[in-house]
Write a protein that holds these residues in place. Structure first.
Motif, PDB file in Angstrom:
ATOM      1  N   LEU A 246     107.465  40.750 -46.349  1.00  0.00           N
ATOM      2  CA  LEU A 246     108.202  42.008 -46.407  1.00  0.00           C
ATOM      3  C   LEU A 246     108.259  42.653 -45.027  1.00  0.00           C
ATOM      4  O   LEU A 246     109.311  43.132 -44.597  1.00  0.00           O
ATOM      5  CB  LEU A 246     107.576  42.965 -47.424  1.00  0.00           C
ATOM      6  CG  LEU A 246     108.256  44.329 -47.554  1.00  0.00           C
ATOM      7  CD1 LEU A 246     109.739  44.190 -47.914  1.00  0.00           C
ATOM      8  CD2 LEU A 246     107.530  45.188 -48.583  1.00  0.00           C
ATOM      9  N   ALA A 247     107.138  42.637 -44.335  1.00  0.00           N
ATOM     10  CA  ALA A 247     107.093  43.205 -42.989  1.00  0.00           C
ATOM     11  C   ALA A 247     108.086  42.499 -42.068  1.00  0.00           C
ATOM     12  O   ALA A 247     108.784  43.153 -41.280  1.00  0.00           O
ATOM     13  CB  ALA A 247     105.678  43.119 -42.424  1.00  0.00           C
ATOM     14  N   GLU A 248     108.174  41.195 -42.175  1.00  0.00           N
ATOM     15  CA  GLU A 248     109.111  40.429 -41.352  1.00  0.00           C
ATOM     16  C   GLU A 248     110.553  40.808 -41.669  1.00  0.00           C
ATOM     17  O   GLU A 248     111.376  40.954 -40.766  1.00  0.00           O
ATOM     18  CB  GLU A 248     108.889  38.929 -41.535  1.00  0.00           C
ATOM     19  CG  GLU A 248     107.616  38.441 -40.886  1.00  0.00           C
ATOM     20  CD  GLU A 248     107.272  36.992 -41.220  1.00  0.00           C
ATOM     21  OE1 GLU A 248     107.974  36.367 -42.053  1.00  0.00           O
ATOM     22  OE2 GLU A 248     106.291  36.487 -40.647  1.00  0.00           O
ATOM     23  N   LYS A 249     110.865  40.996 -42.958  1.00  0.00           N
ATOM     24  CA  LYS A 249     112.212  41.406 -43.356  1.00  0.00           C
ATOM     25  C   LYS A 249     112.571  42.767 -42.771  1.00  0.00           C
ATOM     26  O   LYS A 249     113.729  43.025 -42.453  1.00  0.00           O
ATOM     27  CB  LYS A 249     112.336  41.478 -44.883  1.00  0.00           C
ATOM     28  CG  LYS A 249     112.415  40.154 -45.570  1.00  0.00           C
ATOM     29  CD  LYS A 249     112.630  40.376 -47.060  1.00  0.00           C
ATOM     30  CE  LYS A 249     112.835  39.065 -47.786  1.00  0.00           C
ATOM     31  NZ  LYS A 249     113.257  39.256 -49.175  1.00  0.00           N
ATOM     32  N   LEU A 250     111.557  43.633 -42.671  1.00  0.00           N
ATOM     33  CA  LEU A 250     111.790  45.000 -42.199  1.00  0.00           C
ATOM     34  C   LEU A 250     111.604  45.146 -40.695  1.00  0.00           C
ATOM     35  O   LEU A 250     111.894  46.203 -40.137  1.00  0.00           O
ATOM     36  CB  LEU A 250     110.848  45.966 -42.929  1.00  0.00           C
ATOM     37  CG  LEU A 250     111.042  46.045 -44.447  1.00  0.00           C
ATOM     38  CD1 LEU A 250     109.947  46.890 -45.072  1.00  0.00           C
ATOM     39  CD2 LEU A 250     112.422  46.601 -44.779  1.00  0.00           C
ATOM     40  N   GLY A 251     111.060  44.124 -40.058  1.00  0.00           N
ATOM     41  CA  GLY A 251     110.829  44.185 -38.615  1.00  0.00           C
ATOM     42  C   GLY A 251     109.708  45.124 -38.223  1.00  0.00           C
ATOM     43  O   GLY A 251     109.794  45.813 -37.201  1.00  0.00           O
ATOM     44  N   ILE A 252     108.660  45.160 -39.063  1.00  0.00           N
ATOM     45  CA  ILE A 252     107.506  46.027 -38.795  1.00  0.00           C
ATOM     46  C   ILE A 252     106.218  45.223 -38.918  1.00  0.00           C
ATOM     47  O   ILE A 252     106.235  44.068 -39.349  1.00  0.00           O
ATOM     48  CB  ILE A 252     107.475  47.243 -39.758  1.00  0.00           C
ATOM     49  CG1 ILE A 252     107.353  46.776 -41.215  1.00  0.00           C
ATOM     50  CG2 ILE A 252     108.703  48.122 -39.572  1.00  0.00           C
ATOM     51  CD1 ILE A 252     107.171  47.903 -42.209  1.00  0.00           C
ATOM     52  N   GLU A 253     105.101  45.852 -38.598  1.00  0.00           N
ATOM     53  CA  GLU A 253     103.788  45.209 -38.727  1.00  0.00           C
ATOM     54  C   GLU A 253     103.352  45.163 -40.187  1.00  0.00           C
ATOM     55  O   GLU A 253     103.634  46.085 -40.959  1.00  0.00           O
ATOM     56  CB  GLU A 253     102.739  45.979 -37.910  1.00  0.00           C
ATOM     57  CG  GLU A 253     102.989  45.982 -36.426  1.00  0.00           C
ATOM     58  CD  GLU A 253     102.780  44.623 -35.802  1.00  0.00           C
ATOM     59  OE1 GLU A 253     101.866  43.896 -36.247  1.00  0.00           O
ATOM     60  OE2 GLU A 253     103.539  44.294 -34.875  1.00  0.00           O
TER      61      GLU A 253
END
Length: 60
Positions: A18-25
């Motif tokens: 999910l973090a990768e999809k959102l571009g966050i940690e």
């Protein structure tokens, strides 16, 4: 209360995914799920899209 964890698990994706999809940690996802902090209101549509849900699905 936000149901990000439940929605994420229904999609069978990890916090990391999910973090990768959102571009966050990944740690930010964990903070949202534990209630340590909440996402900005402006981030909710992007999160909903990543979780294939509606904004109303976030709330009890």
């Amino acid at each position: 209360m936000l149901n990000i964890k439940e929605l994420r698990k229904k999609q069978d994706i990890t916090q990391k995914e999910l973090a990768e999809k959102l571009g966050i940690e990944r740690s930010k996802i964990s903070q949202w799920e534990t209630g340590y902090c909440l996402p900005k209101v402006t981030e909710l549509p992007k999160i909903a899209k990543a979780l294939n849900c509606n904004l109303s699905d976030f709330f009890d």
